[in-house]
Design a protein around this motif. Structure first.
Motif, PDB file in Angstrom:
ATOM      1  N   GLY A   1       4.543  10.105  -9.073  1.00 21.28           N
ATOM      2  CA  GLY A   1       4.311   9.919 -10.498  1.00 21.28           C
ATOM      3  C   GLY A   1       5.255   8.964 -11.192  1.00 21.28           C
ATOM      4  O   GLY A   1       5.616   9.171 -12.359  1.00 21.28           O
ATOM      5  N   PHE A   2       5.692   7.909 -10.510  1.00 23.41           N
ATOM      6  CA  PHE A   2       6.539   6.918 -11.173  1.00 23.41           C
ATOM      7  C   PHE A   2       5.744   5.657 -11.503  1.00 23.41           C
ATOM      8  O   PHE A   2       4.664   5.413 -10.960  1.00 23.41           O
ATOM      9  N   ALA A   3       6.285   4.872 -12.416  1.00 22.80           N
ATOM     10  CA  ALA A   3       5.670   3.599 -12.793  1.00 22.80           C
ATOM     11  C   ALA A   3       6.190   2.485 -11.896  1.00 22.80           C
ATOM     12  O   ALA A   3       7.346   2.510 -11.468  1.00 22.80           O
ATOM     13  N   ILE A   4       5.350   1.522 -11.607  1.00 21.55           N
ATOM     14  CA  ILE A   4       5.758   0.307 -10.909  1.00 21.55           C
ATOM     15  C   ILE A   4       5.764  -0.824 -11.933  1.00 21.55           C
ATOM     16  O   ILE A   4       4.721  -1.157 -12.512  1.00 21.55           O
ATOM     17  N   ILE A   5       6.949  -1.368 -12.196  1.00 18.65           N
ATOM     18  CA  ILE A   5       7.036  -2.553 -13.063  1.00 18.65           C
ATOM     19  C   ILE A   5       6.945  -3.766 -12.147  1.00 18.65           C
ATOM     20  O   ILE A   5       7.902  -4.100 -11.446  1.00 18.65           O
ATOM     21  N   GLU A   6       5.792  -4.394 -12.144  1.00 20.69           N
ATOM     22  CA  GLU A   6       5.551  -5.542 -11.262  1.00 20.69           C
ATOM     23  C   GLU A   6       5.754  -6.830 -12.058  1.00 20.69           C
ATOM     24  O   GLU A   6       4.932  -7.196 -12.894  1.00 20.69           O
ATOM     25  N   ASP A   7       6.863  -7.510 -11.788  1.00 19.81           N
ATOM     26  CA  ASP A   7       7.206  -8.753 -12.470  1.00 19.81           C
ATOM     27  C   ASP A   7       6.700  -9.915 -11.616  1.00 19.81           C
ATOM     28  O   ASP A   7       7.316 -10.284 -10.627  1.00 19.81           O
ATOM     29  N   ASP A   8       5.578 -10.478 -12.028  1.00 21.02           N
ATOM     30  CA  ASP A   8       4.945 -11.545 -11.238  1.00 21.02           C
ATOM     31  C   ASP A   8       5.221 -12.890 -11.895  1.00 21.02           C
ATOM     32  O   ASP A   8       4.329 -13.561 -12.405  1.00 21.02           O
ATOM     33  N   TYR A   9       6.505 -13.272 -11.884  1.00 17.92           N
ATOM     34  CA  TYR A   9       6.970 -14.384 -12.719  1.00 17.92           C
ATOM     35  C   TYR A   9       6.474 -15.759 -12.297  1.00 17.92           C
ATOM     36  O   TYR A   9       6.411 -16.674 -13.098  1.00 17.92           O
ATOM     37  N   ASP A  10       6.136 -15.959 -10.994  1.00 16.02           N
ATOM     38  CA  ASP A  10       5.660 -17.296 -10.584  1.00 16.02           C
ATOM     39  C   ASP A  10       4.507 -17.199  -9.582  1.00 16.02           C
ATOM     40  O   ASP A  10       4.482 -17.888  -8.571  1.00 16.02           O
ATOM     41  N   TYR A  11       3.533 -16.362  -9.917  1.00 11.85           N
ATOM     42  CA  TYR A  11       2.388 -16.116  -9.032  1.00 11.85           C
ATOM     43  C   TYR A  11       1.649 -17.400  -8.661  1.00 11.85           C
ATOM     44  O   TYR A  11       1.183 -17.558  -7.537  1.00 11.85           O
ATOM     45  N   ASP A  12       1.544 -18.325  -9.594  1.00 12.64           N
ATOM     46  CA  ASP A  12       0.685 -19.503  -9.399  1.00 12.64           C
ATOM     47  C   ASP A  12       1.255 -20.528  -8.431  1.00 12.64           C
ATOM     48  O   ASP A  12       0.564 -21.478  -8.067  1.00 12.64           O
ATOM     49  N   PHE A  13       2.509 -20.356  -8.003  1.00 14.72           N
ATOM     50  CA  PHE A  13       3.127 -21.369  -7.139  1.00 14.72           C
ATOM     51  C   PHE A  13       3.352 -20.813  -5.737  1.00 14.72           C
ATOM     52  O   PHE A  13       4.415 -20.277  -5.419  1.00 14.72           O
ATOM     53  N   HIS A  14       2.317 -20.921  -4.926  1.00 17.66           N
ATOM     54  CA  HIS A  14       2.365 -20.503  -3.529  1.00 17.66           C
ATOM     55  C   HIS A  14       1.777 -21.661  -2.720  1.00 17.66           C
ATOM     56  O   HIS A  14       0.681 -22.130  -3.009  1.00 17.66           O
ATOM     57  N   TYR A  15       2.508 -22.113  -1.711  1.00 14.53           N
ATOM     58  CA  TYR A  15       2.170 -23.385  -1.059  1.00 14.53           C
ATOM     59  C   TYR A  15       1.500 -23.249   0.301  1.00 14.53           C
ATOM     60  O   TYR A  15       0.695 -24.087   0.679  1.00 14.53           O
TER      61      TYR A  15
ATOM     62  N   MET B   1       0.828  -1.198   0.000  1.00 18.40           N
ATOM     63  CA  MET B   1       0.000   0.000   0.000  1.00 18.40           C
ATOM     64  C   MET B   1       0.874   1.265   0.000  1.00 18.40           C
ATOM     65  O   MET B   1       0.567   2.243  -0.666  1.00 18.40           O
ATOM     66  N   HIS B   2       1.978   1.207   0.740  1.00 17.35           N
ATOM     67  CA  HIS B   2       2.890   2.356   0.784  1.00 17.35           C
ATOM     68  C   HIS B   2       3.495   2.618  -0.595  1.00 17.35           C
ATOM     69  O   HIS B   2       3.587   3.779  -1.044  1.00 17.35           O
ATOM     70  N   LEU B   3       3.898   1.554  -1.293  1.00 16.76           N
ATOM     71  CA  LEU B   3       4.498   1.699  -2.614  1.00 16.76           C
ATOM     72  C   LEU B   3       3.504   2.303  -3.604  1.00 16.76           C
ATOM     73  O   LEU B   3       3.858   3.185  -4.404  1.00 16.76           O
ATOM     74  N   LEU B   4       2.259   1.868  -3.559  1.00 20.26           N
ATOM     75  CA  LEU B   4       1.231   2.428  -4.444  1.00 20.26           C
ATOM     76  C   LEU B   4       0.997   3.910  -4.151  1.00 20.26           C
ATOM     77  O   LEU B   4       0.824   4.726  -5.070  1.00 20.26           O
ATOM     78  N   GLN B   5       1.020   4.264  -2.867  1.00 28.25           N
ATOM     79  CA  GLN B   5       0.850   5.673  -2.493  1.00 28.25           C
ATOM     80  C   GLN B   5       2.014   6.522  -3.011  1.00 28.25           C
ATOM     81  O   GLN B   5       1.818   7.640  -3.504  1.00 28.25           O
TER      82      GLN B   5
ATOM     83  N   ASN C   1      -4.821   4.244 -10.050  1.00 24.25           N
ATOM     84  CA  ASN C   1      -4.328   5.482 -10.652  1.00 24.25           C
ATOM     85  C   ASN C   1      -3.538   5.236 -11.936  1.00 24.25           C
ATOM     86  O   ASN C   1      -2.989   6.173 -12.514  1.00 24.25           O
ATOM     87  N   GLY C   2      -3.474   3.981 -12.378  1.00 21.97           N
ATOM     88  CA  GLY C   2      -2.767   3.674 -13.613  1.00 21.97           C
ATOM     89  C   GLY C   2      -1.264   3.747 -13.510  1.00 21.97           C
ATOM     90  O   GLY C   2      -0.583   4.143 -14.464  1.00 21.97           O
ATOM     91  N   ASN C   3      -0.709   3.343 -12.342  1.00 21.68           N
ATOM     92  CA  ASN C   3       0.743   3.400 -12.158  1.00 21.68           C
ATOM     93  C   ASN C   3       1.445   2.067 -12.369  1.00 21.68           C
ATOM     94  O   ASN C   3       2.669   2.031 -12.514  1.00 21.68           O
ATOM     95  N   VAL C   4       0.706   0.954 -12.367  1.00 20.93           N
ATOM     96  CA  VAL C   4       1.331  -0.366 -12.381  1.00 20.93           C
ATOM     97  C   VAL C   4       1.359  -0.960 -13.782  1.00 20.93           C
ATOM     98  O   VAL C   4       0.350  -0.982 -14.484  1.00 20.93           O
ATOM     99  N   ILE C   5       2.538  -1.439 -14.164  1.00 22.64           N
ATOM    100  CA  ILE C   5       2.713  -2.240 -15.383  1.00 22.64           C
ATOM    101  C   ILE C   5       2.919  -3.671 -14.904  1.00 22.64           C
ATOM    102  O   ILE C   5       3.945  -3.993 -14.291  1.00 22.64           O
ATOM    103  N   TYR C   6       1.944  -4.514 -15.155  1.00 22.11           N
ATOM    104  CA  TYR C   6       1.960  -5.879 -14.625  1.00 22.11           C
ATOM    105  C   TYR C   6       2.453  -6.833 -15.702  1.00 22.11           C
ATOM    106  O   TYR C   6       1.900  -6.882 -16.808  1.00 22.11           O
ATOM    107  N   ILE C   7       3.497  -7.600 -15.390  1.00 25.24           N
ATOM    108  CA  ILE C   7       4.142  -8.475 -16.373  1.00 25.24           C
ATOM    109  C   ILE C   7       4.175  -9.911 -15.862  1.00 25.24           C
ATOM    110  O   ILE C   7       4.518 -10.161 -14.705  1.00 25.24           O
TER     111      ILE C   7
END
Length: 494
Positions: free
Chosen positions: A297-311, A287-291, A325-331
């Motif tokens: 006014g910077f972009a967040i490049i969120e690299d979610d390379y292995d989201y599906d593997f959580h145990y 939440m702090h990073l999004l704020q 606010n349109g700040n996140v680029i989700y990859i």
């Protein structure tokens, strides 16, 4: 005087026709300057006698050389090497055996990129076991399902258009089904206009960095970070600012301090399982990073390379799910779910940014593999991807548990580690009494390969002595053998 008889060798056992062999050799002699322009060639009768071939072979070779412009016939005078060819100084051949036959050195200048050099180990025996940095087991790939769907697509006339040029945004069906998949599994709120299909997540990182980071713009990363991402940002011309990472992920307090004094264009984060340490970015820091992104006014490049593997529990939703606010680029991509060779990824962002990345993508890779993208679209629609993901999730959890159990039982004196909540690798810190170079060298003698380029994990040169040890690509028998060989390594090192 050039001797055709002594320099030309024709092989009747070759699959290449004799007259073409003769053409090849004469052309090479002309190119090297050994037969200069305006040189008169032997008559077809004389050359056929010297080379012991039929005269028609010589005539056919001469006709071909005339057609290609290498030689010309002057009436009543004979056949000559074309006089308009440039004069070449004959090469002085080095008979010491050191001439550059494989063309290792270019004869021209070009830009080099030392930051992209990596050690590659290509000398492996069949008995070598590899501890990678966390990749899926390609042996678990649903080959039959993929092949069946792919074959059906190629057989149907309806899909013939996929063999032509397609959208620079990627296959429309895949984008449509991806919207449903990501909205349901990641809590996103996107439409097809927010989706660009890429060749793996790495292309998404590259495209984003090229648009955000030129002319020495600044990006913040972790002090430990995915090395290929750092190289990509450097390639884009960025200045990298590093902040510490701890058991809660990136230190957003440190990010705020940098933002208060410097203009930041982007922050790169692997929020779910930080690469390389595997820790998860805490809810408070998310939440702090999004704020901060909204405030500065910077972009967040969120690299979610292995989201599906959580145990341990359900995966924490990505930053992109809370971005208003349109700040996140989700990859993300499917290489970790299925296999590294399946180079299909995606970039999710506001429409204006997606449009620009699509235009840039067009000049480096016009479009992806449309047939494979259509195959993946159908697998998403029918639930094949989801079923495969659930299947391998259980397998990888079993492998994680076994790997960590044996690591603790047999090697706790040498490694410190926490059991990762997800992902495909364990972050281990080596006892400072030992050195990774010695361990890797000794392991290689025992046919065990461990991160030959282990320094890539130490981006800030802090000497933390940690690396990633992947377990997902090893079956249970291989895990046992890997641990046994590691024990032998430390026993031999004393």
């Amino acid at each position: 005087m050039f001797s055709f008889k002594n320099n030309i060798v024709l092989s009747r056992g070759s699959s290449r026709n004799l007259y073409l062999q003769l053409c090849d050799q004469i052309i090479s002699f002309i190119k090297s300057g050994k037969i200069p322009p305006s040189t008169k060639l032997p008559s077809s009768r004389k050359l056929s006698e010297d080379l012991h071939v039929h005269r028609k072979t010589i005539i056919a070779a001469y006709d071909e050389l005339i057609t290609q412009g290498w030689i010309e016939t002057i009436p009543y005078r004979g056949t000559f090497v074309t006089k308009s060819l440039p004069l070449i100084t004959p090469k002085q051949f080095n008979y010491s055996g050191t001439e550059n036959k494989s063309k290792e050195k270019s004869g021209f200048l070009f830009v080099t990129r030392p930051h992209l050099i990596r050690k590659l180990n290509t000398e492996r025996s069949t008995s070598t076991l590899i501890i990678d940095d966390g990749i899926p087991d390609y042996r678990l790939v649903p080959n039959e399902e993929i092949a069946k769907i792919y074959r059906n697509i190629t057989k149907k006339s309806y899909y013939k258009s996929l063999l032509s040029y397609g959208s620079i945004y990627g296959n429309a069906e895949l984008r449509k089904h991806l919207v449903t998949f990501l909205n349901q599994t990641r809590g996103l709120n996107i439409s097809i206009d927010n989706v660009l299909i890429t060749r793996g997540s790495q292309m998404g990182i590259y495209l984003a960095s090229q648009l955000l980071l030129n002319n020495k713009k600044r990006i913040i990363t972790g002090s430990t970070n995915y090395m290929t991402a750092d190289n990509t940002f450097t390639e884009a011309g960025a200045i990298i600012e590093q902040v510490p990472t701890d058991h809660n992920g990136l230190d957003t307090g440190a990010i705020e301090k940098i933002c208060s004094t410097k203009k930041i264009s982007a922050v790169y984060v692997t929020s779910h399982h930080h690469h390389p340490t595997t820790v998860t970015l805490s809810a408070k820091r998310r939440m702090h990073l999004l704020q901060l992104a909204q405030r500065y006014g910077f972009a967040i490049i969120e690299d979610d390379y292995d989201y599906d593997f959580h145990y341990s529990n359900s995966p924490i939703l990505p930053l992109a799910s809370s971005d208003t606010n349109g700040n996140v680029i989700y990859i993300g991509g499917f290489t970790k779910i299925i296999a590294p060779a399946l180079r299909i990824g995606y970039l999710i962002a506001p429409k204006d940014f997606v449009d620009e990345t699509a235009r840039l993508r067009r000049i480096i890779d016009r479009q992806g593999d449309t047939l494979l993208e259509q195959t993946l679209a159908q697998m998403l629609h029918t639930g094949d991807i989801q079923r495969h993901s659930n299947k391998v999730l259980k397998i990888y959890k079993t492998r994680r548990d076994l790997f960590c159990l044996l690591l603790k039982e047999k090697l706790s004196a040498y490694f410190d580690f926490d059991i990762p909540k997800g992902g495909m690798a364990v972050w281990v810190t080596l006892n400072k009494a030992y050195n990774w170079d010695d361990i890797c060298l000794k392991a290689k003698e025992l046919h065990l390969e461990i991160a030959p380029d282990w320094r890539r994990y130490d981006n800030d040169n802090s000497g933390h002595n940690g690396i990633r040890m992947g377990f997902a690509s090893l079956n249970e028998k291989e895990i046992q053998e890997v641990i046994d060989r590691l024990v032998m390594v430390f026993n031999e090192l004393g």
